[in-house]
Motif scaffolding. Structure first.
Motif, mmCIF file in Angstrom:
data_model
loop_
_atom_site.group_PDB
_atom_site.id
_atom_site.type_symbol
_atom_site.label_atom_id
_atom_site.label_comp_id
_atom_site.label_asym_id
_atom_site.label_seq_id
_atom_site.Cartn_x
_atom_site.Cartn_y
_atom_site.Cartn_z
ATOM 1 N N LYS A 40 1.799 20.480 -3.728
ATOM 2 C CA LYS A 40 1.055 21.546 -3.042
ATOM 3 C C LYS A 40 -0.293 21.799 -3.677
ATOM 4 O O LYS A 40 -1.222 22.257 -3.022
ATOM 5 C CB LYS A 40 1.902 22.825 -2.991
ATOM 6 C CG LYS A 40 2.110 23.510 -4.308
ATOM 7 C CD LYS A 40 3.216 24.563 -4.227
ATOM 8 C CE LYS A 40 4.571 23.908 -4.187
ATOM 9 N NZ LYS A 40 5.716 24.767 -4.153
ATOM 10 N N ASP A 88 7.557 20.508 1.054
ATOM 11 C CA ASP A 88 7.934 21.819 0.530
ATOM 12 C C ASP A 88 8.879 22.471 1.557
ATOM 13 O O ASP A 88 8.598 22.441 2.762
ATOM 14 C CB ASP A 88 6.645 22.648 0.370
ATOM 15 C CG ASP A 88 6.734 23.631 -0.769
ATOM 16 O OD1 ASP A 88 7.853 23.916 -1.229
ATOM 17 O OD2 ASP A 88 5.670 24.133 -1.187
ATOM 18 N N SER A 89 9.985 23.057 1.090
ATOM 19 C CA SER A 89 11.023 23.511 2.025
ATOM 20 C C SER A 89 10.501 24.569 3.004
ATOM 21 O O SER A 89 10.850 24.539 4.191
ATOM 22 C CB SER A 89 12.218 24.060 1.254
ATOM 23 O OG SER A 89 11.820 25.153 0.458
ATOM 24 N N GLU A 90 9.650 25.471 2.528
ATOM 25 C CA GLU A 90 9.126 26.530 3.405
ATOM 26 C C GLU A 90 8.242 25.932 4.496
ATOM 27 O O GLU A 90 8.293 26.347 5.652
ATOM 28 C CB GLU A 90 8.290 27.539 2.596
ATOM 29 C CG GLU A 90 9.083 28.329 1.563
ATOM 30 C CD GLU A 90 9.354 27.553 0.274
ATOM 31 O OE1 GLU A 90 8.930 26.375 0.168
ATOM 32 O OE2 GLU A 90 9.996 28.115 -0.629
ATOM 33 N N ASN A 119 3.960 30.231 -7.493
ATOM 34 C CA ASN A 119 4.368 29.232 -6.507
ATOM 35 C C ASN A 119 4.220 29.764 -5.079
ATOM 36 O O ASN A 119 3.752 29.046 -4.193
ATOM 37 C CB ASN A 119 5.821 28.818 -6.776
ATOM 38 C CG ASN A 119 6.296 27.745 -5.830
ATOM 39 O OD1 ASN A 119 5.686 26.689 -5.708
ATOM 40 N ND2 ASN A 119 7.393 28.008 -5.126
ATOM 41 N N GLU A 122 1.919 28.442 -2.122
ATOM 42 C CA GLU A 122 2.503 28.070 -0.825
ATOM 43 C C GLU A 122 1.814 28.798 0.329
ATOM 44 O O GLU A 122 1.699 28.254 1.426
ATOM 45 C CB GLU A 122 4.008 28.351 -0.829
ATOM 46 C CG GLU A 122 4.751 27.372 -1.729
ATOM 47 C CD GLU A 122 6.255 27.547 -1.702
ATOM 48 O OE1 GLU A 122 6.729 28.551 -1.132
ATOM 49 O OE2 GLU A 122 6.942 26.674 -2.260
HETATM 50 MN MN MN3 Z 1 8.785 25.787 -1.861
#
Ligand code: MN3
Length: 388
Positions: A129, A154-156, A220, A224
């Protein structure tokens, strides 16, 4: 039934890290879909050797040149090209057969090889990221120019990407979920005394050290938020962070008709990694399924910006724009590295970021060279602050 789909040829930058090893697990489970063209690592030479022997890539690169001879000797019986150094990584991603470059290296180091990969027309599966935090404008413009997709790992962001499947309507709001990390319920007094071992115990996600510390400080989530701004073209004031300690809702998108679409799943990075690599297809897995009766409750709360100042710094940096996010990122990399070496306390990290943002030279419209200089200058300032 036999399928004759062409295998996707993959380069994994940072193959020995948390994302890299889980990506190789996805590849191992789907040998009919993927082949590994290149693997790169920073310094974990033994694991890189084992991976090269198993996956037989065309090229392996070790960034830390001190390990070159070891790597070369261990793979001398195999038809694998062995290279070393940061330049070799940047060149390796340009090789003609590569379809997708998974960028899973840590921090600022991801920027240069990502630029090379985009210019060579490779699809980017983005796990780094910091590339978008530092140079989001430059990277998204470059990807647009070269017609290269940036697929979020990235999961989000994978969740948001999935929520947007088939949608053409504008996004009203992104609801970016955060676990809140291990220190969500700690008081300021307690936060003064927490150690790296406390910070490294993340309640839900199993990740590398840098991102785990960033999760504990909520840096983080700030990064994000910037990543979401660049990936989805939504301004920061329409990206809302929700603390959701169960980490089941991976993020949500709200539309102008008031509908909210969410993506849910157990916290397992292999899912967003696999989705980025198989997109637009979904491939069957044996990953754990969500059991709603066992979960019972999903909760959402406001982030505490007084305790977690780094999240506020991220909004400030992206609001002022220019090279300020790059300054913030560099200061944070230095602060986290020094926290991990017990040289500064947890709350002192925020002080280093705040002061570096004040002291580093502001550039309103940075070029790539400006980012390189900003990174160097900001690291120097952050280090001086720590040594005071
Ligand atoms: Mn994440």
């Amino acid at each position: 039934m036999e399928t004759d789909i062409k295998k996707r040829s993959i380069a994994i930058l940072g193959s020995t890290g948390s994302i890299g090893t889980q990506a190789l697990e996805v590849v191992r489970n789907n040998p009919e879909r993927f082949e590994i063209y290149a693997l790169t690592a920073n310094c974990q030479v033994d694991l890189l050797i084992a991976q090269a022997i198993e996956f037989q890539p065309e090229v392996v690169v070790i960034a830390d040149e001190r390990h070159y001879e070891t790597l070369k000797a261990a793979l001398s019986h195999l038809p694998i090209k062995v290279w070393a150094g940061a330049d070799a990584i940047a060149q390796g991603v340009e090789s003609e057969p590569i379809d997708v470059v998974l960028t899973a290296l840590v921090g600022y180091s991801g920027l240069r090889p990502t630029i090379h990969a985009i210019k060579a027309g490779k699809a980017i599966a983005l796990a780094n990221k910091e590339t978008l935090v530092v140079a989001g404008e430059l990277i998204t413009a470059l990807a647009f120019e070269h017609k290269v997709p940036i697929l979020p790992v990235d999961s989000e962001h994978s969740a948001i990407f999935q929520c947007l499947n088939g949608e053409r309507s504008p996004i009203e709001k992104i609801l970016l979920t955060a676990s809140g990390g291990p220190f969500r319920l700690k008081s300021m007094d307690e936060l003064k005394k927490v150690t790296k071992n406390d910070a490294l115990k993340h309640p839900n996600w199993n990740m590398g050290a840098k991102v785990t510390i960033d999760s504990a400080s909520m840096m983080n989530k700030g990064f994000e938020m910037m990543e979401a701004k660049w990936l989805f073209g939504v301004p920061p004031e329409r990206i809302q962070v929700l603390v959701h300690p169960q980490s089941i809702v991976h993020s949500m998108v709200q539309f102008e008709d008031s509908s909210v679409i969410a993506q849910l799943g157990m916290p397992d990075m292999r899912l967003p990694i696999q989705y980025a690599l198989t997109y637009p297809e979904r491939v069957k897995t044996d990953f754990e399924r969500v059991d709603f009766f066992q979960l019972n409750t999903l909760t959402f709360e406001q982030p505490d910006l007084e305790k977690f100042r780094n999240l506020a710094f991220a909004y400030e940096a992206v609001g002022k724009g220019g090279n300020l996010p790059c300054i913030l990122n560099a200061a944070n990399e230095v602060a986290v590295a020094n926290f991990l070496q017990d040289k500064i306390g947890f709350l002192e990290m925020s002080h280093v970021l705040e002061q570096t943002m004040c002291k580093a030279s502001f550039v309103a419209n940075p070029t790539y060279q400006d980012y390189v200089e900003t990174d160097t200058e900001s690291r120097r300032i952050a280090l001086e602050l720590i040594r005071l």
